[in-house]
Design a protein around this motif. Structure first.
Motif, short mmCIF file in Angstrom:
data_model
loop_
_atom_site.label_atom_id
_atom_site.label_comp_id
_atom_site.label_asym_id
_atom_site.label_seq_id
_atom_site.Cartn_x
_atom_site.Cartn_y
_atom_site.Cartn_z
N HIS A 217 -39.20 62.79 80.13
CA HIS A 217 -40.17 62.92 79.04
C HIS A 217 -39.53 62.48 77.71
N ILE A 218 -38.30 62.90 77.48
CA ILE A 218 -37.59 62.52 76.24
C ILE A 218 -37.36 61.01 76.21
N ALA A 219 -36.94 60.46 77.35
CA ALA A 219 -36.69 59.01 77.42
C ALA A 219 -37.97 58.24 77.11
N TYR A 245 -32.56 59.89 83.49
CA TYR A 245 -32.01 59.57 82.17
C TYR A 245 -30.89 60.53 81.81
N TYR A 246 -29.74 60.28 82.44
CA TYR A 246 -28.56 61.07 82.13
C TYR A 246 -28.13 60.78 80.69
N THR A 313 -35.74 68.97 71.29
CA THR A 313 -37.18 69.11 71.03
C THR A 313 -37.79 67.74 70.67
N GLU A 314 -39.12 67.67 70.81
CA GLU A 314 -39.81 66.43 70.45
C GLU A 314 -39.61 66.11 68.98
N GLU A 315 -39.61 67.14 68.14
CA GLU A 315 -39.43 66.95 66.69
C GLU A 315 -38.07 66.30 66.42
N GLU A 316 -37.07 66.75 67.17
CA GLU A 316 -35.74 66.17 66.97
C GLU A 316 -35.71 64.70 67.36
N VAL A 317 -36.36 64.39 68.49
CA VAL A 317 -36.41 62.98 68.94
C VAL A 317 -37.16 62.13 67.92
N GLU A 318 -38.28 62.67 67.41
CA GLU A 318 -39.06 61.93 66.38
C GLU A 318 -38.16 61.65 65.17
N PHE A 319 -37.38 62.66 64.78
CA PHE A 319 -36.50 62.51 63.62
C PHE A 319 -35.45 61.41 63.87
N VAL A 320 -34.89 61.40 65.09
CA VAL A 320 -33.89 60.36 65.43
C VAL A 320 -34.54 58.98 65.30
N CYS A 321 -35.74 58.82 65.86
CA CYS A 321 -36.42 57.51 65.86
C CYS A 321 -36.79 57.09 64.43
N GLU A 322 -37.29 58.03 63.66
CA GLU A 322 -37.66 57.72 62.27
C GLU A 322 -36.43 57.30 61.48
N THR A 323 -35.33 57.99 61.72
CA THR A 323 -34.09 57.68 60.97
C THR A 323 -33.59 56.28 61.36
N ILE A 324 -33.70 55.92 62.63
CA ILE A 324 -33.28 54.57 63.06
C ILE A 324 -34.14 53.52 62.35
N LYS A 325 -35.45 53.75 62.34
CA LYS A 325 -36.36 52.77 61.71
C LYS A 325 -36.07 52.66 60.21
N LYS A 326 -35.80 53.82 59.60
CA LYS A 326 -35.51 53.85 58.17
C LYS A 326 -34.24 53.03 57.87
N PHE A 327 -33.26 53.17 58.74
CA PHE A 327 -32.01 52.41 58.56
C PHE A 327 -32.30 50.91 58.51
N TYR A 328 -33.08 50.40 59.47
CA TYR A 328 -33.35 48.96 59.50
C TYR A 328 -34.20 48.53 58.31
N LYS A 329 -35.11 49.39 57.87
CA LYS A 329 -35.94 49.05 56.70
C LYS A 329 -35.04 48.91 55.47
N GLU A 330 -34.05 49.81 55.37
CA GLU A 330 -33.18 49.80 54.18
C GLU A 330 -32.26 48.59 54.14
N ILE A 331 -31.82 48.13 55.31
CA ILE A 331 -30.84 47.03 55.27
C ILE A 331 -31.47 45.65 55.31
N ILE A 332 -32.75 45.56 55.68
CA ILE A 332 -33.38 44.22 55.79
C ILE A 332 -33.90 43.76 54.42
#
Ligand SMILES: Cc1ncc(COP(=O)(O)O)c(C=O)c1O
Length: 332
Positions: A217-219, A245-246, A313-332
């Motif tokens: 589910h997390i994957a 998904y180990y 938790t799902e909230e934690e996974v959402e936060f990880v994904c949002e942070t990744i996207k934010k990183f690419y937005k900031e550097i592009i």
């Protein structure tokens, strides 16, 4: 929000009583090496994987070394007379076992499946039911290192086989090569599965299907949220198999900067593995150099593992994904 790359405390707190009883039970009963905790856990692994024999040892590394030794995969044998093949079912999926078994059959080679990371993974060959990783070749080995899909609270491992004779020999190899006390048929190892670890693993194997589903589910959540991100490449499951998904690895552009960015945002991550085997100091003597294995080298530069465990938790996974996207937005 702080996201741990891995934590055992949530699972412990969820099932505190069961874990405490399991560990205290071993102590109250009195020490017994390779006692009922170990044999019961071996039976549970046999049932879960479908392997005819399961032999508990001290770690995944020991399992690999012992099984390789029994099959004669020792270094001086790696010549034109190579004794066998060791497929490694890495990260979330198995290698192509149909192809490997065909090659082994044509050349009369033994197959030792390194399934250290593959607990719960299954492979479907034409006309056959799904078979568990490690039960297709001559031997399979599992690691129960704490972070694994089925993880202990310390080191633990298991060797599985469908071959009665190999099982008989393996049982001797884990106790110094002895057929009975002080009668040594082989020069073996001291590699017993510890009773306390076995008692803990007995608790955890009861929930294994549930934990595998939670990982899936997390994957799926990661895949759904990151698929559109052009700077990230998501792993594709190949062939006919049931993955587990180990770990959740992706290939990321500007990986090292992303890694630092995630750390700065208190998101745990890891690099499996930063240096390919041919560039490791211990293999210098083989004479390989940078550029000899360009695919492995490129992957080592881009791979990054994101946090995944049943209790995230799902909230934690959402936060990880949002942070990744934010990183690419900031550097592009
Ligand atoms: C593919 C593979 N093989 C072998 C091992 C060794 O297992 P252990 O850590 O239990 O010794 C590991 C552990 O991470 C592994 O991932």
């Amino acid at each position: 929000m702080k996201v741990d790359f891995y934590t055992s405390t949530r699972e412990y707190n969820d099932k505190k009583e069961e874990f405490n009883n399991a560990v205290l039970g071993v102590m109250q009963k009195g020490i017994s090496m390779l006692g009922t905790e170990v044999t019961d856990f071996e039976k549970a692994v046999q049932e879960f994987t479908g392997a005819k024999y399961a032999i508990g040892v001290a770690s995944g590394t020991d399992a690999l070394v012992i099984a390789a030794d029994i099959l004669g995969f020792i270094e001086e044998k790696i010549t034109k007379d190579t004794a066998g093949i060791i497929p490694i079912h890495l990260f979330s999926q198995m290698g192509d076992m149909d192809k490997i078994m065909d090659i082994a059959c044509i050349h009369d080679l033994r197959v030792l499946e390194d399934s250290a990371e593959a607990f719960g993974m299954r492979w479907k060959s034409n006309g056959l039911d799904y078979r568990h990783a490690g039960t297709i070749g001559d031997f399979g080995v599992f690691s129960f290192f704490p972070t694994k899909t089925l993880g202990a609270y310390g080191d633990a491992g298991m060797i599985v086989t469908n071959d009665e004779e190999l099982a008989r020999i393996t049982k001797m190899y884990r106790v110094h090569g002895a057929s009975k006390k002080y009668h040594y048929d082989y020069i073996g190892y001291n590699s017993r599965l510890d009773s306390i670890q076995a008692a803990i693993l007995q608790v955890k194997i009861k929930y294994i299907n549930e934990s595998i589903k939670k990982r899936e589910h997390i994957a799926k959540l990661y895949i759904d949220r990151l698929e559109e991100c052009e700077f990230i490449k998501i792993p594709k499951i190949k062939w006919n198999q049931k993955p587990v998904y180990y770990v959740f690895n992706v290939l990321a552009q500007r990986r090292d900067e992303l890694c630092e960015y995630l750390k700065a945002n208190e998101i745990g991550n890891s690099i499996y593995y930063p240096i390919p085997l041919h560039l490791q100091k211990c293999f210098e003597y083989l004479g390989y150099k940078k550029g000899d294995f360009p695919v492995a080298e490129k992957i080592a530069e881009n791979i990054i593992a994101l946090p995944i465990y049943p209790e995230i938790t799902e909230e934690e996974v959402e936060f990880v994904c949002e942070t990744i996207k934010k990183f690419y937005k900031e550097i592009i």
